[in-house]
Write a protein that holds these residues in place. Structure first.
Motif, PDB file in Angstrom:
ATOM      1  N   ASP A 181      10.437  28.542  10.630  1.00 56.57           N
ATOM      2  CA  ASP A 181       9.992  29.044  11.928  1.00 56.57           C
ATOM      3  C   ASP A 181      11.154  29.575  12.760  1.00 56.57           C
ATOM      4  O   ASP A 181      10.946  30.360  13.696  1.00 56.57           O
ATOM      5  CB  ASP A 181       9.273  27.941  12.713  1.00 56.57           C
ATOM      6  CG  ASP A 181       7.974  27.504  12.050  1.00 56.57           C
ATOM      7  OD1 ASP A 181       7.317  28.352  11.413  1.00 56.57           O
ATOM      8  OD2 ASP A 181       7.615  26.316  12.173  1.00 56.57           O
ATOM      9  N   PHE A 182      12.366  29.154  12.439  1.00 51.31           N
ATOM     10  CA  PHE A 182      13.534  29.561  13.215  1.00 51.31           C
ATOM     11  C   PHE A 182      14.206  30.819  12.651  1.00 51.31           C
ATOM     12  O   PHE A 182      15.190  31.304  13.218  1.00 51.31           O
ATOM     13  CB  PHE A 182      14.554  28.416  13.262  1.00 51.31           C
ATOM     14  CG  PHE A 182      14.053  27.197  13.991  1.00 51.31           C
ATOM     15  CD1 PHE A 182      14.300  27.028  15.347  1.00 51.31           C
ATOM     16  CD2 PHE A 182      13.324  26.217  13.322  1.00 51.31           C
ATOM     17  CE1 PHE A 182      13.832  25.905  16.021  1.00 51.31           C
ATOM     18  CE2 PHE A 182      12.856  25.092  13.990  1.00 51.31           C
ATOM     19  CZ  PHE A 182      13.107  24.941  15.347  1.00 51.31           C
ATOM     20  N   ARG A 183      13.703  31.342  11.540  1.00 53.47           N
ATOM     21  CA  ARG A 183      14.371  32.471  10.892  1.00 53.47           C
ATOM     22  C   ARG A 183      14.449  33.729  11.755  1.00 53.47           C
ATOM     23  O   ARG A 183      15.499  34.390  11.788  1.00 53.47           O
ATOM     24  CB  ARG A 183      13.697  32.780   9.553  1.00 53.47           C
ATOM     25  CG  ARG A 183      14.043  31.764   8.468  1.00 53.47           C
ATOM     26  CD  ARG A 183      13.279  31.978   7.189  1.00 53.47           C
ATOM     27  NE  ARG A 183      13.599  30.955   6.203  1.00 53.47           N
ATOM     28  CZ  ARG A 183      12.820  30.611   5.209  1.00 53.47           C
ATOM     29  NH1 ARG A 183      11.649  31.221   5.045  1.00 53.47           N
ATOM     30  NH2 ARG A 183      13.191  29.665   4.358  1.00 53.47           N
ATOM     31  N   PRO A 184      13.378  34.140  12.467  1.00 51.64           N
ATOM     32  CA  PRO A 184      13.499  35.347  13.291  1.00 51.64           C
ATOM     33  C   PRO A 184      14.612  35.253  14.327  1.00 51.64           C
ATOM     34  O   PRO A 184      15.397  36.198  14.499  1.00 51.64           O
ATOM     35  CB  PRO A 184      12.112  35.468  13.934  1.00 51.64           C
ATOM     36  CG  PRO A 184      11.191  34.787  12.977  1.00 51.64           C
ATOM     37  CD  PRO A 184      11.986  33.633  12.442  1.00 51.64           C
ATOM     38  N   ASN A 185      14.711  34.117  15.022  1.00 56.58           N
ATOM     39  CA  ASN A 185      15.753  33.988  16.036  1.00 56.58           C
ATOM     40  C   ASN A 185      17.133  33.823  15.420  1.00 56.58           C
ATOM     41  O   ASN A 185      18.136  34.285  15.988  1.00 56.58           O
ATOM     42  CB  ASN A 185      15.451  32.814  16.966  1.00 56.58           C
ATOM     43  CG  ASN A 185      14.671  33.254  18.184  1.00 56.58           C
ATOM     44  OD1 ASN A 185      13.610  33.856  18.043  1.00 56.58           O
ATOM     45  ND2 ASN A 185      15.164  32.967  19.369  1.00 56.58           N
ATOM     46  N   CYS A 186      17.209  33.192  14.246  1.00 54.93           N
ATOM     47  CA  CYS A 186      18.490  33.101  13.544  1.00 54.93           C
ATOM     48  C   CYS A 186      18.992  34.501  13.191  1.00 54.93           C
ATOM     49  O   CYS A 186      20.174  34.807  13.351  1.00 54.93           O
ATOM     50  CB  CYS A 186      18.331  32.237  12.300  1.00 54.93           C
ATOM     51  SG  CYS A 186      19.860  31.988  11.377  1.00 54.93           S
ATOM     52  N   TRP A 187      18.076  35.345  12.710  1.00 59.93           N
ATOM     53  CA  TRP A 187      18.445  36.730  12.397  1.00 59.93           C
ATOM     54  C   TRP A 187      18.871  37.469  13.656  1.00 59.93           C
ATOM     55  O   TRP A 187      19.866  38.207  13.657  1.00 59.93           O
ATOM     56  CB  TRP A 187      17.256  37.435  11.745  1.00 59.93           C
ATOM     57  CG  TRP A 187      17.494  38.899  11.522  1.00 59.93           C
ATOM     58  CD1 TRP A 187      18.164  39.480  10.483  1.00 59.93           C
ATOM     59  CD2 TRP A 187      17.091  39.969  12.377  1.00 59.93           C
ATOM     60  NE1 TRP A 187      18.202  40.847  10.633  1.00 59.93           N
ATOM     61  CE2 TRP A 187      17.555  41.172  11.790  1.00 59.93           C
ATOM     62  CE3 TRP A 187      16.383  40.029  13.570  1.00 59.93           C
ATOM     63  CZ2 TRP A 187      17.333  42.420  12.381  1.00 59.93           C
ATOM     64  CZ3 TRP A 187      16.162  41.268  14.161  1.00 59.93           C
ATOM     65  CH2 TRP A 187      16.635  42.438  13.557  1.00 59.93           C
ATOM     66  N   TRP A 188      18.143  37.268  14.760  1.00 59.04           N
ATOM     67  CA  TRP A 188      18.483  37.953  16.016  1.00 59.04           C
ATOM     68  C   TRP A 188      19.885  37.563  16.473  1.00 59.04           C
ATOM     69  O   TRP A 188      20.679  38.419  16.867  1.00 59.04           O
ATOM     70  CB  TRP A 188      17.452  37.587  17.094  1.00 59.04           C
ATOM     71  CG  TRP A 188      17.647  38.319  18.394  1.00 59.04           C
ATOM     72  CD1 TRP A 188      17.145  39.542  18.737  1.00 59.04           C
ATOM     73  CD2 TRP A 188      18.418  37.877  19.526  1.00 59.04           C
ATOM     74  NE1 TRP A 188      17.549  39.894  20.005  1.00 59.04           N
ATOM     75  CE2 TRP A 188      18.330  38.886  20.507  1.00 59.04           C
ATOM     76  CE3 TRP A 188      19.154  36.730  19.795  1.00 59.04           C
ATOM     77  CZ2 TRP A 188      18.952  38.777  21.744  1.00 59.04           C
ATOM     78  CZ3 TRP A 188      19.797  36.622  21.028  1.00 59.04           C
ATOM     79  CH2 TRP A 188      19.684  37.628  21.986  1.00 59.04           C
ATOM     80  N   HIS A 189      20.203  36.283  16.400  1.00 60.23           N
ATOM     81  CA  HIS A 189      21.525  35.833  16.851  1.00 60.23           C
ATOM     82  C   HIS A 189      22.637  36.365  15.960  1.00 60.23           C
ATOM     83  O   HIS A 189      23.781  36.507  16.412  1.00 60.23           O
ATOM     84  CB  HIS A 189      21.576  34.310  16.899  1.00 60.23           C
ATOM     85  CG  HIS A 189      21.035  33.724  18.166  1.00 60.23           C
ATOM     86  ND1 HIS A 189      21.536  34.042  19.408  1.00 60.23           N
ATOM     87  CD2 HIS A 189      20.024  32.846  18.382  1.00 60.23           C
ATOM     88  CE1 HIS A 189      20.884  33.386  20.338  1.00 60.23           C
ATOM     89  NE2 HIS A 189      19.948  32.650  19.751  1.00 60.23           N
TER      90      HIS A 189
END
Length: 264
Positions: A181-189
């Motif tokens: 679930d945290f992958r999109p924000n990990c990619w954004w960062h």
């Protein structure tokens, strides 16, 4: 995580295998992790993709002797604690900004660890923060070597605001999430020019007397709230500082991916 990987992880942070998944063992693991494994964002500036898969996160910390940011550090620790018999839940948080408003959902990952029916907040991925787990259900101030912490409920949705020394640090979503679930924000960062992780270099860990931080070419020792800053003059000095203070061996100096654009 198999038994050999558990033993290797515990050896990495210098902690013996606990006899049982109790609170004292959790406290020891929490502090030892902060002392041994740095909070760092070097992969972003070395062109190394960060993939949120437990095996890869553990391999980065255990085999490559590296650190990471919140998704990596708390993601790997969740795997270790689960293998040791703890009941672990991944929680999402919104970090408060300078305007005192919470930021993006999934901006931060923290952990809830239940021990003997009591929930604890475990977080080894927020830099200079609590040294030990906090009682998640407590509403009185909790004193820790990292400061005075207060957990307060916010509104009707069950969120919790985590305060450190009177400052709201992040708003915790109490619902459980999976690592993916945290992958999109990990990619954004990792990629966005608006992410503070792409605009600066940091590598920092807890020490017996305070903290040691390497920010770009500046080595900072913080003891008792006092900062001693030493500029490093060459790539060789920077690489030596990574190796000496963090155990990180690099073949080149990281270069900031998206340096901030001057204004004014």
């Amino acid at each position: 995580m198999d038994e050999s990987r558990v033993d290797a992880y515990l050896a990495r942070i210098g902690v013996p295998r606990p006899a049982a998944p109790g609170i004292e063992a959790l406290r020891e693991i929490h502090r030892a992790h902060l002392m041994a494994v740095p909070f760092e964002n070097l992969s972003i500036h070395l062109g190394q993709p960060i993939v949120l898969e437990e095996e890869l996160l553990v391999a980065k910390i255990v085999d490559r002797r590296r650190g990471g940011f919140c998704y990596e550090l708390n993601g790997a620790l969740a795997a270790l604690l689960t293998a040791l018999g703890y009941r672990v839940t991944r929680l999402a948080a919104r970090v408060f900004g300078g305007d005192r408003r919470p930021g993006l959902p999934f901006d931060h990952m923290a952990l809830r660890v239940d021990v003997d029916g009591e929930p604890w907040l475990v977080d080894v991925g927020f830099g200079a923060f609590t040294h030990y787990p906090l009682r998640l259900a407590a509403r009185e101030e909790q004193h820790d070597p990292g400061g005075a912490f207060l957990i307060t409920p916010d509104g009707q949705y069950g969120d919790l605001d985590i305060h450190q020394d009177g400052n709201a640090e992040y708003r915790l979503d109490a619902r459980p999430y999976e690592l993916g679930d945290f992958r999109p924000n990990c990619w954004w960062h990792q990629t966005s020019p608006d992410s503070h992780f792409t605009r600066s270099l940091t590598c920092s860990r807890l020490t017996e007397t305070g903290r040691v931080t390497l920010s770009g070419a500046k080595l900072i020792h913080t003891v008792g709230g006092e900062r001693d800053e030493v500029p490093l003059e060459s790539d060789a000095e920077i690489l030596d500082a990574y190796r000496t203070h963090f155990g990180i061996v690099l073949d080149r100096v990281p270069v900031v991916a998206n340096p901030p654009v001057p204004t004014g």
